[in-house]
Design a protein around this motif. Structure first.
Motif, PDB file in Angstrom:
ATOM      1  N   TYR A 128       0.822  -1.206   0.000  1.00  0.00           N
ATOM      2  CA  TYR A 128       0.000   0.000   0.000  1.00  0.00           C
ATOM      3  C   TYR A 128       0.856   1.256   0.000  1.00  0.00           C
ATOM      4  O   TYR A 128       1.993   1.256   0.458  1.00  0.00           O
ATOM      5  CB  TYR A 128      -0.916   0.021   1.227  1.00  0.00           C
ATOM      6  N   GLY A 129       0.284   2.336  -0.527  1.00  0.00           N
ATOM      7  CA  GLY A 129       0.905   3.649  -0.455  1.00  0.00           C
ATOM      8  C   GLY A 129       2.090   3.848  -1.374  1.00  0.00           C
ATOM      9  O   GLY A 129       2.949   4.676  -1.101  1.00  0.00           O
ATOM     10  N   ASP A 157      -3.577   4.348  -0.232  1.00  0.00           N
ATOM     11  CA  ASP A 157      -2.879   4.615   1.016  1.00  0.00           C
ATOM     12  C   ASP A 157      -3.417   3.700   2.103  1.00  0.00           C
ATOM     13  O   ASP A 157      -4.589   3.313   2.105  1.00  0.00           O
ATOM     14  CB  ASP A 157      -3.072   6.078   1.420  1.00  0.00           C
TER      15      ASP A 157
END
Length: 158
Positions: free
Chosen positions: A111-112, A142
């Protein structure tokens, strides 16, 4: 008794193309046939390029495990595999099916992150190189944290 359409057509062929419209249609047909044969013999001279990237400018979640590069012609699998760069690296395997290349992730993308995909100097099956390199970009969502309230006024709320 009327003649069958096939008999009328055969009789017209025996008489020859005596009508001006018949001569025009025959001439245009022959010109189109000649142009088609010439184009077929010359072949396709367009340079290979990436026609579509299914994750281009997309937000890719953990459920997405396969990105697809679609080319305008069949490509050499070894040259695509050697020249494909993904930054930051993503573990996966490449598969080819016609004009499409599938990159299957062996684990979900973290993620992110924003990922950049570059493909330069790949060649098609006839050895013709790509004229311009391809650059694609995608990102993962995110990381989100949720908390459950324990205070008296926030109890049970997210």
């Amino acid at each position: 008794m009327p003649a069958w359409p096939a008999r009328r057509f055969y009789a017209a062929l025996q008489r020859g193309l005596t009508q001006p419209l018949d001569r025009w249609v025959a001439g245009i047909t022959l010109c189109n046939l000649a142009i088609g044969v010439i184009l077929f013999l010359l072949g396709n001279h367009t340079a290979p390029y990436v026609r579509d990237f299914n994750w281009q400018q997309q937000r890719v979640g953990s459920q997405e495990l396969q990105m697809v590069l679609t080319f305008n012609r069949p490509m050499d699998a070894d040259s695509v595999a050697a020249n494909l760069e993904i930054q930051p690296p993503l573990p996966g395997r490449m598969h080819k099916l016609g004009r499409r290349f599938f990159w299957t992730l062996t684990e979900p993308a973290p993620y992110g992150q924003t990922y950049r995909l570059r493909l330069k100097a790949a060649v098609d099956e006839r050895g013709q190189p790509m004229v311009r390199p391809f650059e694609g970009e995608f990102r993962t969502p995110d990381r989100q944290l949720l908390g459950i309230g324990t205070e008296a006024d926030q109890r049970g709320r997210l």
